[in-house]
Design a protein around this motif. Structure first.
Motif, PDB file in Angstrom:
ATOM      1  N   MET A 103       0.860  -1.183   0.000  1.00  0.00           N
ATOM      2  CA  MET A 103       0.000   0.000   0.000  1.00  0.00           C
ATOM      3  C   MET A 103       0.897   1.234   0.000  1.00  0.00           C
ATOM      4  O   MET A 103       1.892   1.293   0.725  1.00  0.00           O
ATOM      5  N   VAL A 104       0.543   2.209  -0.847  1.00  0.00           N
ATOM      6  CA  VAL A 104       1.330   3.436  -0.947  1.00  0.00           C
ATOM      7  C   VAL A 104       0.416   4.639  -0.827  1.00  0.00           C
ATOM      8  O   VAL A 104      -0.788   4.562  -1.066  1.00  0.00           O
ATOM      9  N   CYS A 105       1.015   5.743  -0.447  1.00  0.00           N
ATOM     10  CA  CYS A 105       0.339   7.032  -0.442  1.00  0.00           C
ATOM     11  C   CYS A 105       1.235   7.971  -1.245  1.00  0.00           C
ATOM     12  O   CYS A 105       2.366   8.233  -0.850  1.00  0.00           O
ATOM     13  N   ALA A 106       0.729   8.423  -2.393  1.00  0.00           N
ATOM     14  CA  ALA A 106       1.523   9.273  -3.279  1.00  0.00           C
ATOM     15  C   ALA A 106       0.907  10.665  -3.322  1.00  0.00           C
ATOM     16  O   ALA A 106      -0.298  10.819  -3.466  1.00  0.00           O
ATOM     17  N   PHE A 150       3.086   7.678 -12.247  1.00  0.00           N
ATOM     18  CA  PHE A 150       2.289   6.499 -11.942  1.00  0.00           C
ATOM     19  C   PHE A 150       0.990   6.574 -12.737  1.00  0.00           C
ATOM     20  O   PHE A 150       0.430   7.656 -12.911  1.00  0.00           O
ATOM     21  N   THR A 151       0.504   5.424 -13.188  1.00  0.00           N
ATOM     22  CA  THR A 151      -0.842   5.361 -13.746  1.00  0.00           C
ATOM     23  C   THR A 151      -1.759   4.983 -12.599  1.00  0.00           C
ATOM     24  O   THR A 151      -1.562   3.952 -11.953  1.00  0.00           O
ATOM     25  N   VAL A 152      -2.724   5.846 -12.329  1.00  0.00           N
ATOM     26  CA  VAL A 152      -3.665   5.613 -11.230  1.00  0.00           C
ATOM     27  C   VAL A 152      -4.946   5.045 -11.827  1.00  0.00           C
ATOM     28  O   VAL A 152      -5.513   5.615 -12.767  1.00  0.00           O
ATOM     29  N   TRP A 153      -5.402   3.926 -11.280  1.00  0.00           N
ATOM     30  CA  TRP A 153      -6.639   3.273 -11.716  1.00  0.00           C
ATOM     31  C   TRP A 153      -7.673   3.404 -10.617  1.00  0.00           C
ATOM     32  O   TRP A 153      -7.390   3.145  -9.450  1.00  0.00           O
ATOM     33  N   ALA A 154      -8.870   3.817 -10.995  1.00  0.00           N
ATOM     34  CA  ALA A 154      -9.986   3.917 -10.044  1.00  0.00           C
ATOM     35  C   ALA A 154     -11.153   3.122 -10.621  1.00  0.00           C
ATOM     36  O   ALA A 154     -11.354   3.090 -11.838  1.00  0.00           O
ATOM     37  N   VAL A 206      -3.016  16.354  -5.820  1.00  0.00           N
ATOM     38  CA  VAL A 206      -3.840  15.290  -5.259  1.00  0.00           C
ATOM     39  C   VAL A 206      -3.018  14.365  -4.371  1.00  0.00           C
ATOM     40  O   VAL A 206      -1.783  14.326  -4.444  1.00  0.00           O
ATOM     41  N   ILE A 207      -3.739  13.630  -3.539  1.00  0.00           N
ATOM     42  CA  ILE A 207      -3.162  12.582  -2.713  1.00  0.00           C
ATOM     43  C   ILE A 207      -3.876  11.298  -3.103  1.00  0.00           C
ATOM     44  O   ILE A 207      -5.105  11.254  -3.142  1.00  0.00           O
ATOM     45  N   VAL A 208      -3.098  10.258  -3.420  1.00  0.00           N
ATOM     46  CA  VAL A 208      -3.663   8.981  -3.852  1.00  0.00           C
ATOM     47  C   VAL A 208      -3.165   7.897  -2.921  1.00  0.00           C
ATOM     48  O   VAL A 208      -1.966   7.789  -2.663  1.00  0.00           O
ATOM     49  N   GLN A 209      -4.091   7.095  -2.432  1.00  0.00           N
ATOM     50  CA  GLN A 209      -3.729   5.940  -1.615  1.00  0.00           C
ATOM     51  C   GLN A 209      -4.222   4.694  -2.327  1.00  0.00           C
ATOM     52  O   GLN A 209      -5.349   4.684  -2.856  1.00  0.00           O
ATOM     53  N   GLY A 210      -3.379   3.670  -2.380  1.00  0.00           N
ATOM     54  CA  GLY A 210      -3.802   2.444  -3.054  1.00  0.00           C
ATOM     55  C   GLY A 210      -2.710   1.399  -3.081  1.00  0.00           C
ATOM     56  O   GLY A 210      -1.676   1.528  -2.439  1.00  0.00           O
ATOM     57  N   ARG A 211      -2.970   0.348  -3.866  1.00  0.00           N
ATOM     58  CA  ARG A 211      -2.050  -0.778  -3.989  1.00  0.00           C
ATOM     59  C   ARG A 211      -1.068  -0.523  -5.137  1.00  0.00           C
ATOM     60  O   ARG A 211      -1.500  -0.228  -6.253  1.00  0.00           O
ATOM     61  N   LEU A 212       0.210  -0.663  -4.866  1.00  0.00           N
ATOM     62  CA  LEU A 212       1.240  -0.483  -5.888  1.00  0.00           C
ATOM     63  C   LEU A 212       1.370  -1.761  -6.698  1.00  0.00           C
ATOM     64  O   LEU A 212       1.477  -2.851  -6.146  1.00  0.00           O
ATOM     65  N   LYS A 213       1.343  -1.613  -8.024  1.00  0.00           N
ATOM     66  CA  LYS A 213       1.520  -2.743  -8.939  1.00  0.00           C
ATOM     67  C   LYS A 213       2.639  -2.370  -9.903  1.00  0.00           C
ATOM     68  O   LYS A 213       2.500  -1.438 -10.693  1.00  0.00           O
ATOM     69  N   VAL A 214       3.760  -3.073  -9.823  1.00  0.00           N
ATOM     70  CA  VAL A 214       4.886  -2.827 -10.723  1.00  0.00           C
ATOM     71  C   VAL A 214       4.915  -3.970 -11.728  1.00  0.00           C
ATOM     72  O   VAL A 214       4.936  -5.142 -11.356  1.00  0.00           O
ATOM     73  N   ARG A 215       4.899  -3.602 -13.003  1.00  0.00           N
ATOM     74  CA  ARG A 215       4.860  -4.606 -14.067  1.00  0.00           C
ATOM     75  C   ARG A 215       6.056  -4.409 -15.002  1.00  0.00           C
ATOM     76  O   ARG A 215       6.407  -3.287 -15.344  1.00  0.00           O
ATOM     77  N   THR A 216       6.625  -5.526 -15.428  1.00  0.00           N
ATOM     78  CA  THR A 216       7.708  -5.506 -16.399  1.00  0.00           C
ATOM     79  C   THR A 216       7.287  -6.384 -17.569  1.00  0.00           C
ATOM     80  O   THR A 216       6.729  -7.458 -17.364  1.00  0.00           O
ATOM     81  N   ILE A 264      -0.993   2.385  -9.664  1.00  0.00           N
ATOM     82  CA  ILE A 264      -1.602   2.409  -8.339  1.00  0.00           C
ATOM     83  C   ILE A 264      -3.081   2.096  -8.524  1.00  0.00           C
ATOM     84  O   ILE A 264      -3.786   2.806  -9.239  1.00  0.00           O
ATOM     85  N   ASP A 265      -3.523   1.005  -7.905  1.00  0.00           N
ATOM     86  CA  ASP A 265      -4.933   0.648  -7.888  1.00  0.00           C
ATOM     87  C   ASP A 265      -5.533   1.413  -6.707  1.00  0.00           C
ATOM     88  O   ASP A 265      -5.394   1.013  -5.551  1.00  0.00           O
ATOM     89  N   ALA A 266      -6.171   2.538  -6.992  1.00  0.00           N
ATOM     90  CA  ALA A 266      -6.562   3.499  -5.956  1.00  0.00           C
ATOM     91  C   ALA A 266      -7.680   2.987  -5.051  1.00  0.00           C
ATOM     92  O   ALA A 266      -8.637   2.368  -5.511  1.00  0.00           O
ATOM     93  N   VAL A 267      -7.516   3.291  -3.777  1.00  0.00           N
ATOM     94  CA  VAL A 267      -8.545   3.058  -2.769  1.00  0.00           C
ATOM     95  C   VAL A 267      -9.181   4.403  -2.412  1.00  0.00           C
ATOM     96  O   VAL A 267     -10.378   4.490  -2.177  1.00  0.00           O
ATOM     97  N   ALA A 268      -8.372   5.467  -2.409  1.00  0.00           N
ATOM     98  CA  ALA A 268      -8.855   6.813  -2.086  1.00  0.00           C
ATOM     99  C   ALA A 268      -8.060   7.837  -2.881  1.00  0.00           C
ATOM    100  O   ALA A 268      -6.852   7.688  -3.079  1.00  0.00           O
ATOM    101  N   ILE A 269      -8.768   8.870  -3.348  1.00  0.00           N
ATOM    102  CA  ILE A 269      -8.147   9.966  -4.085  1.00  0.00           C
ATOM    103  C   ILE A 269      -8.764  11.261  -3.572  1.00  0.00           C
ATOM    104  O   ILE A 269      -9.981  11.343  -3.411  1.00  0.00           O
ATOM    105  N   GLY A 270      -7.932  12.261  -3.305  1.00  0.00           N
ATOM    106  CA  GLY A 270      -8.473  13.535  -2.851  1.00  0.00           C
ATOM    107  C   GLY A 270      -7.548  14.679  -3.202  1.00  0.00           C
ATOM    108  O   GLY A 270      -6.357  14.484  -3.462  1.00  0.00           O
TER     109      GLY A 270
END
Length: 158
Positions: free
Chosen positions: A5-8, A53-57, A75-85, A98-104
């Motif tokens: 979980m990250v907060c960006a 980061f690409t943020v998904w909601a 903005v502040i985004v909280q969510g799950r970090l997904k790193v893909r190669t 970032i698979d967002a849980v909260a955005i504000g």
């Protein structure tokens, strides 16, 4: 579950793209996060490296994101970090989503006015007459022909 979980904290870099999918609404946008540090030699704040980061909601968060955010807003985004190669056409690339849980909005940079998003209704409610909200003074009676009305029962918000 073991999730990262990250907060960006950053700025909206692209206009949110909204789509209605079979699984429900989805929105995405790019978030620019720039490190800042105090440079003692220059005696001023200096920008460091910028991460994107690409943020998904999804679901209601997607609908509210598309209606609320524009490019450049903090903005502040909280969510799950997904790193893909992946390897495409011989080129290796890595993406951080970032698979967002909260955005504000980041209120350190300005003000924001919250408005609750409306839920779609099956049918409009029938019109009801406005109740008499005034409390009669002690010793007075309700005028003839006007029945005393009680305020409606409180309704639980869901």
């Amino acid at each position: 579950m073991n999730e990262t979980m990250v907060c960006a904290v950053g700025r909206v870099a692209t206009q949110p793209v909204y789509r209605e999918m079979a699984s429900g609404p989805s929105a995405r946008f790019r978030l620019a996060v720039t490190a800042r540090y105090w440079d003692r030699e220059k005696n001023m704040w200096t920008d460091g490296h910028t991460n994107f980061f690409t943020v998904w909601a999804n679901r209601q968060l997607a609908t509210n994101t598309a209606a609320s955010l524009t490019v450049g807003e903090p903005v502040i985004v909280q969510g799950r970090l997904k790193v893909r190669t992946d390897v495409r056409e011989g080129q290796s690339w890595t993406s951080a989503d970032i698979d967002a849980v909260a955005i504000g909005h980041d209120l350190a940079w300005g003000t924001s006015a919250f408005r609750r998003g409306g839920k779609p209704e099956a049918a409009p409610a029938p019109a009801q007459p406005e109740p008499n909200w005034e409390t009669p003074q002690e010793g007075s009676s309700v005028p003839t022909g006007a029945p005393a009305q009680q305020p409606p029962e409180p309704v639980a918000l869901t």
